[in-house]
Design an enzyme around this catalytic site. Structure first.
Site, short mmCIF file in Angstrom:
data_model
loop_
_atom_site.label_atom_id
_atom_site.label_comp_id
_atom_site.label_asym_id
_atom_site.label_seq_id
_atom_site.Cartn_x
_atom_site.Cartn_y
_atom_site.Cartn_z
N GLU A 109 112.24 -15.50 62.16
CA GLU A 109 112.08 -15.49 60.70
C GLU A 109 111.03 -16.52 60.24
OE1 GLU A 109 116.13 -16.01 59.34
OE2 GLU A 109 116.52 -13.88 59.47
N GLU B 17 118.34 -7.83 62.91
CA GLU B 17 119.58 -8.47 62.47
C GLU B 17 120.16 -7.72 61.26
OE1 GLU B 17 119.34 -12.59 61.43
OE2 GLU B 17 118.10 -13.09 63.15
#
Ligand SMILES: [Zn+2]
Length: 671
Positions: free
Chosen positions: A150, A306
């Site tokens: 991320e 995710e």
């Protein structure tokens, strides 16, 4: 990068064995096999375990994990641990920590605590990536490279002296001379004229509004600075194993990074998606997230890296998914083109900041209903059916650019609460409810493949991008363009004359000024046939068009600007444009979309009883279509099929009425 060997859906999640005693690992592997896990992401936050003190490396435990996975036939998505530097690093090299706009330095104790421009951080990051590649690049369980985690998640903007130096070098490369910089930034305003690049600062704390062109360039610079570090990791990983596909996990509508530029560097685009189940538009926003991610690089696969099985922990109030909703949203991703659905994380942590973030294996273990749903989905995805390689059918594109997003939300705009996500949702939602599947498209990419374009507030547009859109229309395309488009150039400088700049000729009318509406204001909109709808937020002050230039389809019908054209239709070459000068309500948007063939709901969908949170998406392969039908409600629904087929999940012929239980899913194969 060929991805064809991966033509089945991935299923699995982040796996953090370093949080657990060795004996738990064997149980993990056994349970992973039981539910059909075929890919796990490991090492993502393991830097302190792989390099516990400076220069002392311990890879034995991670090699053992990969051995276990290899023996179990489970692939490994091997991550670099660079998103969480260990305490020894930031203690010994504090300049590796980021600095906020007030000059305060962050400390360790969380994650994402690094300065991407710090030579110390970069040196140690490169070294640990090199060790990961050297130690495990040859392992048989390795299936995918996963750089970092991320990027730009919590601390996208750092304002330290390293950043100041890098920003000045970047500006020198971009502008060549300080005169060109002054011109681009309009620095004659408020006495900001620079005489040397050395005087330029990152946009640290200022008394009031900073120069918006400077802010825009800082966003460009930041996206590129992170990308530079990513490319360094990519170079190392690919040098070790060029045959292994590489990804990094995106975050959907994540503002700090230009994901179009980033996605060009990936073999697999992946994303983390956490729709809020408490939001009534949760399913639609999730679909929009997936449509964006699928569109970022249209020549490579994408997947969900995710999602949560049940509940996250980082909202103020973490409403869980309903029974069946995890499965339904997983199929939504697969319907919209995903090559797999992974989760954060495999086993719920016992301690730490995310211990109440749900996992595939919850704290309560196999007794949890979550485990039952996880097992069901795993069993279904293990069935061989080649829909994962079929293409998503999308004939419409939503035009979107990061530079525009960065600029349009400037705090110097007439409406500081004009948010790109609101503009996207406003145009997207009515089409989602019609089961019209959209791609996203950069204004710079070829657009001919689309039957219609939606252009929400393309405030910043370059001459080349505008020419691309004009050419698309003139060759026969249809564009629906909203207010606040074509306002500034790439430096955030206003195009003079009636608003619209290089897009102006497409509007069918002259926009002479703009009038943001008071928050409670609702303007009546009257259509040619006398029908009334409403609008809020914004009103363009459009001049009455000459009849040969544009046709007014609707006008403001109340308030001080009553009579102002708000929907104008115009023809250009073989194509046409519908210009919308206000934020029409849902009914108004439906009326606009009804005027465009590609934006109308299919009669079969209307007949089928879709459009009320029952989603329909088609994936097409050369010899067959897969029709995904997903019930996003907690009540039973029935859908009328337009054509008979075979219900893949139900393993039975499907024709006529298809019953869908609460959060039910069907994949109907045609052909
Ligand atoms: Zn910095």
């Amino acid at each position: 990068m060929q991805f064809s060997a991966l033509d089945y859906p991935f299923y699995g999640g982040d796996y953090s064995p370093e949080q657990w005693p060795r004996e738990v690992w064997d149980e993990d592997v056994r349970l992973m096999r039981e539910v059909g896990v075929n890919l796990v992401t490991v090492g993502i936050f393991a830097w302190a375990h792989l390099e516990p003190t400076e220069g002392r490396f311990e890879f034995g435990w991670l090699r053992e994990v990969l051995d276990l996975m290899g023996e179990a036939g489970i692939g490994v998505d091997l991550a670099t641990p660079t998103a969480a530097p260990p305490p020894w690093l930031t203690t010994r090299y504090p300049d590796a920590l980021p600095v906020d706009e007030r000059g305060a330095r962050y400390t360790h104790g969380s994650r994402q605590h690094f300065c991407i421009c710090s030579p110390s951080y970069r040196r140690f990051a490169r070294r640990i990536v090199e060790r990961v590649a050297a130690e495990l690049g040859g392992h048989e369980a390795l299936r995918m490279w996963h750089a970092h985690n991320e990027y730009a998640c919590h601390v996208p903007y750092c304002y330290c002296d390293h950043h100041a130096r890098s920003f000045r070098s970047w500006l020198e490369r971009r502008y060549g001379s300080v005169q060109a910089l002054n011109d681009a930034w309009g620095s004659a305003f408020w006495s900001q004229q620079y005489s040397d690049f050395a005087e330029v600062m990152p946009p640290r704390m200022t008394p009031t509004f900073a120069n918006p062109s400077q802010l825009l360039d800082y966003k460009r610079f930041t996206s590129e600075a992170f990308l530079e570090e990513f490319l360094e990791e990519k170079e190392v990983l690919k040098a070790a194993r060029p045959d292994i596909p590489l990804t990094t996990n995106f975050m959907g509508l994540h503002k700090p990074l230009d994901y179009f530029a980033w996605a060009r560097e990936l073999d697999v685009v992946s994303t983390d998606n956490y729709p809020d189940p408490a939001d009534p538009h949760s399913a639609a926003l999730s679909a929009m997230h997936y449509d964006l991610v699928r569109s970022l690089n249209k020549s490579v696969p994408w997947m969900v890296m995710e999602q949560t099985s049940f509940r996250v922990n980082w909202r103020d109030r973490n409403v869980p998914k309903s029974p069946g909703q995890m499965r339904a949203l997983s199929y939504q991703a697969l319907a919209r083109g995903a090559s797999g659905v992974l989760f954060f994380q495999w086993r719920a942590s016992r301690a730490g900041a995310e211990k109440f973030h749900s996992a595939l294996l919850p704290h309560s273990g196999q007794a949890s209903p979550v485990w039952t749903e996880v097992s069901q989905l795993g069993r279904e995805l293990a069935q061989p059916e080649p829909w994962t390689t079929a293409e998503v059918v999308a004939d419409v594109a939503l035009v979107f650019s990061y530079a525009n997003w960065w600029a349009v939300e400037s705090s110097t705009s007439p409406a500081h609460d004009l948010k790109m996500q609101d503009q996207l949702t406003w145009m997207y939602l009515p089409l989602y409810l019609r089961c019209v599947t959209l791609d996203f498209a950069s204004p710079a990419e070829p657009l001919e493949r689309y039957q219609a374009l939606l252009v929400p507030s393309l405030y910043l547009v370059t001459e080349d991008e505008a020419a691309n859109i004009r050419s698309y229309v003139e060759q026969g395309g249809t564009a629906v363009i909203s207010f606040w488009s074509g306002i500034v150039d790439e430096h955030d400088r206003v195009y003079l004359g009636p608003y619209g700049g290089p897009l102006r000729s497409l509007f069918g009318c002259d926009i002479l000024d703009v009038a943001p509406l008071a928050p409670a204001d609702v303007v009546e909109v009257e259509w040619e046939d006398g029908t009334k709808t409403s609008a809020t937020f914004w009103l363009d002050l459009a001049a009455e068009p000459q009849p040969q230039r544009g046709k007014v389809l609707a006008r403001a019908a109340s308030g001080p600007w009553a009579g102002t054209p708000v929907v104008v239709q115009s023809n250009h070459g073989k194509g046409s444009v519908l210009y919308i000068g206000t934020r029409l309500d849902h009914d108004g948007m439906q009326r606009v979309y009804d005027l465009v063939t590609a934006l109308r709901p299919a009669q079969s969908d209307l007949d089928a009883g879709l459009s009320d949170n029952v989603e329909r998406v088609v994936r097409r392969s050369p010899d067959r279509d897969y029709e995904f039908v997903i019930n996003h409600t907690d009540s039973d629904r029935k859908v009328l099929l337009a054509a008979p087929g075979y219900d893949v999940l139900g393993e039975r012929p499907a024709n006529g009425t298809l019953p869908l239980g609460r959060r039910g899913v069907a994949i109907v194969r045609h052909g």
